[in-house]
Design a protein around this motif. Sequence first.
Motif, PDB file in Angstrom:
ATOM      1  N   ARG A  36       0.807  -1.208   0.000  1.00 26.76           N
ATOM      2  CA  ARG A  36       0.000   0.000   0.000  1.00 26.76           C
ATOM      3  C   ARG A  36       0.844   1.264   0.000  1.00 26.76           C
ATOM      4  O   ARG A  36       0.318   2.360  -0.037  1.00 26.76           O
ATOM      5  CB  ARG A  36      -0.948   0.008   1.195  1.00 26.76           C
ATOM      6  CG  ARG A  36      -0.286  -0.075   2.553  1.00 26.76           C
ATOM      7  CD  ARG A  36      -1.329  -0.234   3.648  1.00 26.76           C
ATOM      8  NE  ARG A  36      -0.760  -0.237   4.981  1.00 26.76           N
ATOM      9  CZ  ARG A  36      -0.346  -1.314   5.620  1.00 26.76           C
ATOM     10  NH1 ARG A  36      -0.407  -2.493   5.021  1.00 26.76           N
ATOM     11  NH2 ARG A  36       0.137  -1.235   6.843  1.00 26.76           N
ATOM     12  N   ARG A  40      -0.551   4.174  -6.228  1.00 27.86           N
ATOM     13  CA  ARG A  40      -1.669   3.412  -6.784  1.00 27.86           C
ATOM     14  C   ARG A  40      -1.352   1.931  -6.680  1.00 27.86           C
ATOM     15  O   ARG A  40      -0.204   1.533  -6.499  1.00 27.86           O
ATOM     16  CB  ARG A  40      -1.908   3.791  -8.240  1.00 27.86           C
ATOM     17  CG  ARG A  40      -0.724   3.491  -9.149  1.00 27.86           C
ATOM     18  CD  ARG A  40      -0.899   4.121 -10.528  1.00 27.86           C
ATOM     19  NE  ARG A  40       0.207   3.834 -11.403  1.00 27.86           N
ATOM     20  CZ  ARG A  40       1.353   4.486 -11.404  1.00 27.86           C
ATOM     21  NH1 ARG A  40       1.546   5.455 -10.537  1.00 27.86           N
ATOM     22  NH2 ARG A  40       2.310   4.160 -12.247  1.00 27.86           N
ATOM     23  N   SER A  41      -2.385   1.122  -6.820  1.00 26.53           N
ATOM     24  CA  SER A  41      -2.213  -0.328  -6.837  1.00 26.53           C
ATOM     25  C   SER A  41      -2.089  -0.785  -8.280  1.00 26.53           C
ATOM     26  O   SER A  41      -2.906  -0.425  -9.127  1.00 26.53           O
ATOM     27  CB  SER A  41      -3.409  -1.020  -6.185  1.00 26.53           C
ATOM     28  OG  SER A  41      -3.333  -2.413  -6.365  1.00 26.53           O
ATOM     29  N   ARG A  43      -1.825  -4.206 -10.622  1.00 25.16           N
ATOM     30  CA  ARG A  43      -2.080  -5.644 -10.552  1.00 25.16           C
ATOM     31  C   ARG A  43      -0.971  -6.425 -11.232  1.00 25.16           C
ATOM     32  O   ARG A  43      -1.127  -6.992 -12.294  1.00 25.16           O
ATOM     33  CB  ARG A  43      -3.443  -5.967 -11.199  1.00 25.16           C
ATOM     34  CG  ARG A  43      -4.595  -5.269 -10.509  1.00 25.16           C
ATOM     35  CD  ARG A  43      -4.765  -5.789  -9.090  1.00 25.16           C
ATOM     36  NE  ARG A  43      -5.855  -5.106  -8.416  1.00 25.16           N
ATOM     37  CZ  ARG A  43      -5.679  -4.101  -7.586  1.00 25.16           C
ATOM     38  NH1 ARG A  43      -4.471  -3.652  -7.342  1.00 25.16           N
ATOM     39  NH2 ARG A  43      -6.705  -3.529  -6.987  1.00 25.16           N
ATOM     40  N   ASP A 103      -7.901 -12.454  -5.829  1.00 21.57           N
ATOM     41  CA  ASP A 103      -7.608 -11.025  -5.852  1.00 21.57           C
ATOM     42  C   ASP A 103      -6.375 -10.773  -4.985  1.00 21.57           C
ATOM     43  O   ASP A 103      -6.221 -11.414  -3.934  1.00 21.57           O
ATOM     44  CB  ASP A 103      -8.804 -10.234  -5.310  1.00 21.57           C
ATOM     45  CG  ASP A 103      -8.743  -8.745  -5.639  1.00 21.57           C
ATOM     46  OD1 ASP A 103      -7.626  -8.191  -5.719  1.00 21.57           O
ATOM     47  OD2 ASP A 103      -9.812  -8.130  -5.800  1.00 21.57           O
ATOM     48  N   ARG A 105      -5.973  -8.257  -3.302  1.00 20.21           N
ATOM     49  CA  ARG A 105      -6.495  -7.579  -2.118  1.00 20.21           C
ATOM     50  C   ARG A 105      -7.307  -8.554  -1.271  1.00 20.21           C
ATOM     51  O   ARG A 105      -7.707  -9.615  -1.725  1.00 20.21           O
ATOM     52  CB  ARG A 105      -7.380  -6.409  -2.526  1.00 20.21           C
ATOM     53  CG  ARG A 105      -6.702  -5.374  -3.411  1.00 20.21           C
ATOM     54  CD  ARG A 105      -7.711  -4.482  -4.072  1.00 20.21           C
ATOM     55  NE  ARG A 105      -8.633  -5.262  -4.904  1.00 20.21           N
ATOM     56  CZ  ARG A 105      -9.647  -4.747  -5.593  1.00 20.21           C
ATOM     57  NH1 ARG A 105      -9.879  -3.454  -5.536  1.00 20.21           N
ATOM     58  NH2 ARG A 105     -10.423  -5.523  -6.314  1.00 20.21           N
ATOM     59  N   GLY A 106      -7.570  -8.164  -0.039  1.00 24.46           N
ATOM     60  CA  GLY A 106      -8.505  -8.926   0.777  1.00 24.46           C
ATOM     61  C   GLY A 106      -7.875 -10.061   1.544  1.00 24.46           C
ATOM     62  O   GLY A 106      -6.665 -10.285   1.540  1.00 24.46           O
ATOM     63  N   PRO A 157     -10.677  -4.511   3.296  1.00 26.79           N
ATOM     64  CA  PRO A 157     -10.671  -5.419   2.147  1.00 26.79           C
ATOM     65  C   PRO A 157      -9.811  -4.956   0.983  1.00 26.79           C
ATOM     66  O   PRO A 157      -9.451  -5.764   0.133  1.00 26.79           O
ATOM     67  CB  PRO A 157     -12.154  -5.482   1.743  1.00 26.79           C
ATOM     68  CG  PRO A 157     -12.764  -4.256   2.323  1.00 26.79           C
ATOM     69  CD  PRO A 157     -12.025  -3.995   3.592  1.00 26.79           C
ATOM     70  N   GLN A 158      -9.450  -3.667   0.915  1.00 24.96           N
ATOM     71  CA  GLN A 158      -8.637  -3.196  -0.201  1.00 24.96           C
ATOM     72  C   GLN A 158      -7.145  -3.405   0.016  1.00 24.96           C
ATOM     73  O   GLN A 158      -6.353  -3.190  -0.886  1.00 24.96           O
ATOM     74  CB  GLN A 158      -8.912  -1.712  -0.484  1.00 24.96           C
ATOM     75  CG  GLN A 158      -8.419  -0.742   0.588  1.00 24.96           C
ATOM     76  CD  GLN A 158      -9.476  -0.464   1.634  1.00 24.96           C
ATOM     77  OE1 GLN A 158     -10.279  -1.331   1.957  1.00 24.96           O
ATOM     78  NE2 GLN A 158      -9.486   0.757   2.174  1.00 24.96           N
ATOM     79  N   TRP A 230      -2.054   4.433  -1.224  1.00 25.33           N
ATOM     80  CA  TRP A 230      -3.276   4.435  -2.038  1.00 25.33           C
ATOM     81  C   TRP A 230      -4.509   3.943  -1.289  1.00 25.33           C
ATOM     82  O   TRP A 230      -5.632   4.111  -1.780  1.00 25.33           O
ATOM     83  CB  TRP A 230      -3.081   3.626  -3.315  1.00 25.33           C
ATOM     84  CG  TRP A 230      -2.716   2.189  -3.127  1.00 25.33           C
ATOM     85  CD1 TRP A 230      -1.470   1.672  -2.995  1.00 25.33           C
ATOM     86  CD2 TRP A 230      -3.608   1.080  -3.068  1.00 25.33           C
ATOM     87  NE1 TRP A 230      -1.512   0.313  -2.846  1.00 25.33           N
ATOM     88  CE2 TRP A 230      -2.815  -0.079  -2.902  1.00 25.33           C
ATOM     89  CE3 TRP A 230      -4.991   0.934  -3.152  1.00 25.33           C
ATOM     90  CZ2 TRP A 230      -3.371  -1.354  -2.799  1.00 25.33           C
ATOM     91  CZ3 TRP A 230      -5.539  -0.338  -3.057  1.00 25.33           C
ATOM     92  CH2 TRP A 230      -4.739  -1.463  -2.881  1.00 25.33           C
ATOM     93  N   VAL A 231      -4.321   3.367  -0.076  1.00 30.66           N
ATOM     94  CA  VAL A 231      -5.492   3.010   0.737  1.00 30.66           C
ATOM     95  C   VAL A 231      -5.686   4.002   1.885  1.00 30.66           C
ATOM     96  O   VAL A 231      -6.482   3.771   2.782  1.00 30.66           O
ATOM     97  CB  VAL A 231      -5.389   1.575   1.289  1.00 30.66           C
ATOM     98  CG1 VAL A 231      -5.413   0.564   0.162  1.00 30.66           C
ATOM     99  CG2 VAL A 231      -4.147   1.407   2.149  1.00 30.66           C
TER     100      VAL A 231
END
Length: 337
Positions: A36, A40-41, A43, A103, A105-106, A157-158, A230-231
């Motif tokens: 984080r 930005r995230s 992928r 994902d 994330r999470g 969750p992000q 970013w979170v």
Amino acid sequence: MSPSLLSWGLTPSHSSGRRGGPGVPQLRLFGEETSRWSKRSRRYGPGGEQGGAVGVGEGVLRREVSKWLAIPLLHRASAMSRRPLSLYASPWTSPAWMKSNGDVRGKGTLKGQAGDKYHKTWANYFVKFLDEYAKHNVSFWAVTAQNEPLAALFTPPQFPTIAFTAAQQRDFVIRDLGPALTRSPHRTRLIILDDQRIHLPHWAKVVLNHFVAGWTDWNLALDLIGGPNWVKNYVDSPVIVDSSKDVFYKQPMFYHLGHFSKFIPEGSRRVGLHSSRRCLICQLEHVAVLRPDGALVLVVLNRLGWEVPFGIQDPAVGFIDAVAPANSIQTYLWRWK
């Protein structure tokens, strides 16, 4: 594991800096692509699963590492340090296709169980990561098995993460990660619990117990609001950077950390210290160590809002009177005759 950001640590290796810095020569690198601590995230996920087979996308990993700006910074830092830098790396998450929730994330775990194709492929990511950095003359003292494996169960969750229980990490280390590192040409150590220290007693019992513990601060430097993140999980750091003015600020914690890292080098041993208190409300916190060069170091912390007089007695040297000012930390260093 992907290209990395810098954080710093006070774990077994310390030295003095050249220009009055805190002399912390141990840096923790973590995945910028999926952590984080970035704007930005992204992928990022090399490799994949096709027809039941899984693999590491070495070409993508190689390109990402080769363009990562941390490498020239690490080379510059190494050139300025009096002692070799000790680097260790921490993964935030595997690629999404390896995770139970699909994902990055999470609160997902690795698919399957220790010893299967997912766990072995993820272990191979560690080795390929070390391989690619080695091509740029960057080696790692250690890796951690996972960044905050238990905190993953409680994060928003992000957040990018992989959840592990102590038993799951133990089995992953025994069946997959440990053998993969052993077979590799890298003499990299493995850290089992990269999480809050409250969990350490349980993990030491379940995973491994070498009676070794260390402490790591989060970030070496952040911007004015405690990011980029970013979170929006903004925190503090020893150095704050105002990029708009091209200036930085050293905070009190910068100097606080230096009382340990600057004066307690690698190889120092903690020694016994007898405290005789005459004032029950004047308690000081302290630690004494014997350095490899024969010098003794005493660090004294006063959390109180008033000064506390005290004395230091060493039978081999003598006695001195001292005062710990209110809300202060002090370091005393002397040599035996």
